[in-house]
Design a protein around this motif. Structure first.
Motif, mmCIF file in Angstrom:
data_model
loop_
_atom_site.group_PDB
_atom_site.id
_atom_site.type_symbol
_atom_site.label_atom_id
_atom_site.label_comp_id
_atom_site.label_asym_id
_atom_site.label_seq_id
_atom_site.Cartn_x
_atom_site.Cartn_y
_atom_site.Cartn_z
ATOM 1 N N LYS A 4 0.845 -1.201 0.000
ATOM 2 C CA LYS A 4 0.000 0.000 0.000
ATOM 3 C C LYS A 4 0.878 1.249 0.000
ATOM 4 C CE LYS A 4 -3.511 -2.194 2.825
ATOM 5 N NZ LYS A 4 -4.171 -2.241 4.108
ATOM 6 N N LYS A 5 0.373 2.291 -0.648
ATOM 7 C CA LYS A 5 1.072 3.572 -0.644
ATOM 8 C C LYS A 5 0.352 4.506 0.322
ATOM 9 C CE LYS A 5 3.145 6.988 -3.635
ATOM 10 N NZ LYS A 5 3.380 7.424 -5.014
ATOM 11 N N TYR A 9 4.935 6.924 0.822
ATOM 12 C CA TYR A 9 5.789 5.772 1.118
ATOM 13 C C TYR A 9 5.012 4.475 0.868
ATOM 14 C CZ TYR A 9 9.357 8.595 3.402
ATOM 15 O OH TYR A 9 10.343 9.494 3.657
ATOM 16 N N TRP A 10 5.737 3.472 0.373
ATOM 17 C CA TRP A 10 5.139 2.152 0.171
ATOM 18 C C TRP A 10 5.291 1.337 1.446
ATOM 19 C CZ3 TRP A 10 2.073 0.877 -3.733
ATOM 20 C CH2 TRP A 10 2.097 1.693 -4.872
ATOM 21 N N HIS A 11 4.183 0.690 1.840
ATOM 22 C CA HIS A 11 4.155 -0.140 3.054
ATOM 23 C C HIS A 11 3.819 -1.587 2.690
ATOM 24 C CE1 HIS A 11 3.601 3.891 4.683
ATOM 25 N NE2 HIS A 11 3.908 3.412 5.887
ATOM 26 N N ILE A 12 4.387 -2.501 3.444
ATOM 27 C CA ILE A 12 4.058 -3.927 3.305
ATOM 28 C C ILE A 12 3.218 -4.318 4.512
ATOM 29 C CG2 ILE A 12 4.965 -6.275 3.259
ATOM 30 C CD1 ILE A 12 7.439 -5.232 1.900
ATOM 31 N N ASP A 13 2.140 -5.009 4.252
ATOM 32 C CA ASP A 13 1.225 -5.448 5.310
ATOM 33 C C ASP A 13 1.126 -6.975 5.209
ATOM 34 O OD1 ASP A 13 -0.707 -5.643 7.237
ATOM 35 O OD2 ASP A 13 -2.271 -4.629 6.092
ATOM 36 N N TYR A 14 1.540 -7.704 6.281
ATOM 37 C CA TYR A 14 1.501 -9.165 6.229
ATOM 38 C C TYR A 14 1.405 -9.746 7.638
ATOM 39 C CZ TYR A 14 6.477 -9.026 7.522
ATOM 40 O OH TYR A 14 7.652 -8.811 8.167
ATOM 41 N N TYR A 15 1.201 -11.051 7.700
ATOM 42 C CA TYR A 15 1.153 -11.772 8.966
ATOM 43 C C TYR A 15 2.373 -12.675 9.068
ATOM 44 C CZ TYR A 15 -3.652 -10.215 9.461
ATOM 45 O OH TYR A 15 -4.777 -9.435 9.590
ATOM 46 N N ASP A 16 3.010 -12.678 10.237
ATOM 47 C CA ASP A 16 4.185 -13.537 10.411
ATOM 48 C C ASP A 16 3.753 -14.977 10.734
ATOM 49 O OD1 ASP A 16 3.414 -13.545 13.065
ATOM 50 O OD2 ASP A 16 5.191 -12.505 13.812
ATOM 51 N N GLY A 17 4.716 -15.845 10.997
ATOM 52 C CA GLY A 17 4.436 -17.253 11.248
ATOM 53 C C GLY A 17 3.576 -17.515 12.471
ATOM 54 N N ASP A 18 3.591 -16.577 13.435
ATOM 55 C CA ASP A 18 2.790 -16.739 14.652
ATOM 56 C C ASP A 18 1.402 -16.126 14.533
ATOM 57 O OD1 ASP A 18 4.945 -17.983 15.908
ATOM 58 O OD2 ASP A 18 5.781 -16.048 16.563
ATOM 59 N N SER A 27 9.707 1.868 1.325
ATOM 60 C CA SER A 27 10.470 2.737 0.430
ATOM 61 C C SER A 27 9.539 3.711 -0.275
ATOM 62 C CB SER A 27 11.189 1.869 -0.601
ATOM 63 O OG SER A 27 11.787 2.648 -1.593
ATOM 64 N N ARG A 28 10.134 4.735 -0.895
ATOM 65 C CA ARG A 28 9.367 5.647 -1.731
ATOM 66 C C ARG A 28 9.199 5.050 -3.123
ATOM 67 N NH1 ARG A 28 8.231 10.885 -0.413
ATOM 68 N NH2 ARG A 28 9.124 11.635 1.516
ATOM 69 N N ARG A 29 10.080 4.105 -3.479
ATOM 70 C CA ARG A 29 10.032 3.509 -4.815
ATOM 71 C C ARG A 29 9.225 2.208 -4.796
ATOM 72 N NH1 ARG A 29 16.149 3.539 -5.623
ATOM 73 N NH2 ARG A 29 16.433 5.461 -4.493
ATOM 74 N N LYS A 30 8.294 2.126 -5.729
ATOM 75 C CA LYS A 30 7.407 0.958 -5.796
ATOM 76 C C LYS A 30 8.180 -0.311 -6.114
ATOM 77 C CE LYS A 30 3.145 -0.698 -7.877
ATOM 78 N NZ LYS A 30 2.046 -0.434 -8.805
ATOM 79 N N ARG A 31 9.170 -0.250 -7.017
ATOM 80 C CA ARG A 31 9.925 -1.442 -7.397
ATOM 81 C C ARG A 31 10.653 -2.056 -6.211
ATOM 82 N NH1 ARG A 31 12.058 -1.593 -13.496
ATOM 83 N NH2 ARG A 31 10.181 -0.719 -14.399
ATOM 84 N N GLU A 32 11.240 -1.230 -5.372
ATOM 85 C CA GLU A 32 11.925 -1.746 -4.179
ATOM 86 C C GLU A 32 10.930 -2.439 -3.255
ATOM 87 O OE1 GLU A 32 14.416 0.942 -1.973
ATOM 88 O OE2 GLU A 32 15.257 1.765 -3.820
ATOM 89 N N ALA A 33 9.776 -1.823 -3.090
ATOM 90 C CA ALA A 33 8.745 -2.400 -2.218
ATOM 91 C C ALA A 33 8.245 -3.730 -2.783
ATOM 92 C CB ALA A 33 7.591 -1.423 -2.054
ATOM 93 N N GLU A 34 8.045 -3.778 -4.106
ATOM 94 C CA GLU A 34 7.601 -5.032 -4.733
ATOM 95 C C GLU A 34 8.650 -6.134 -4.565
ATOM 96 O OE1 GLU A 34 6.818 -3.606 -8.694
ATOM 97 O OE2 GLU A 34 4.656 -3.393 -8.279
#
Length: 166
Positions: A4-5, A9-18, A27-34
């Motif tokens: 999400k932007k 800034y691009w943010h990653i939203d996820y759930y860990d193993g627990d 990052s500000r750059r979408k490619r780095e975030a991807e």
């Protein structure tokens, strides 16, 4: 997992193993975030599915002996004698082979060779014994697949039953 932007800034939203939710500013750059998202997905996939350990294969001769011991303790004496006889024929062809190196093509070749000497019914009984041996190997965790499943058995003629004379 999502990207999400927010405020430039691009943010990653996820759930860990627990099962905990994690949100990271990347990052500000979408490619780095991807790229980071792909790396996270790959890492999570590897954690879920560790590489399977290759099972050590066993020599056909040794496994046949194990199968006959099983047959002796779990089958009737007459069935065990029949299995021993069937196994002698199978050993004549597959002796010295590793169990996991036997494929459906080799079994087809065995069928054709045996058909020159015995009936279709006899060949089917031998294949049935071989199939049961492989199924037990899978059940016991020694084998991964059964090549006999891919082999067609011969069509057998129905038994003729005699009539009683009155």
């Amino acid at each position: 997992m999502s990207l999400k932007k927010i405020n430039g800034y691009w943010h990653i939203d996820y759930y860990d193993g627990d099962g905990n939710r994690i949100r990271k500013k990347v990052s500000r750059r979408k490619r780095e975030a991807e790229k980071m998202l792909r790396d996270l997905k790959r890492e999570k996939f590897q954690l879920k599915r560790p590489l399977a350990k290759k099972k050590k294969s066993e020599l056909f001769d040794n496994f046949a002996q194990t199968y006959l011991e099983y047959s002796k303790s779990n089958k009737s004496p007459s069935t065990h004698r029949r299995n021993k006889s069937l196994m002698d024929n199978l050993l004549g062809y597959f002796s010295g082979q590793m169990m996991d190196s036997i494929d459906s093509y080799m079994i087809e070749q065995y069928k054709l060779r045996r058909l020159k000497k015995v009936s279709k019914t006899s060949v089917n009984r031998e294949l049935t014994c071989l199939r049961h041996m492989y199924n037990l190997g899978i059940k016991w965790g020694k084998l991964e697949s059964n090549p006999v499943q891919q082999v067609r058995f011969f069509k057998e003629e129905p038994h003729k039953i005699g009539r009683a004379h009155v």
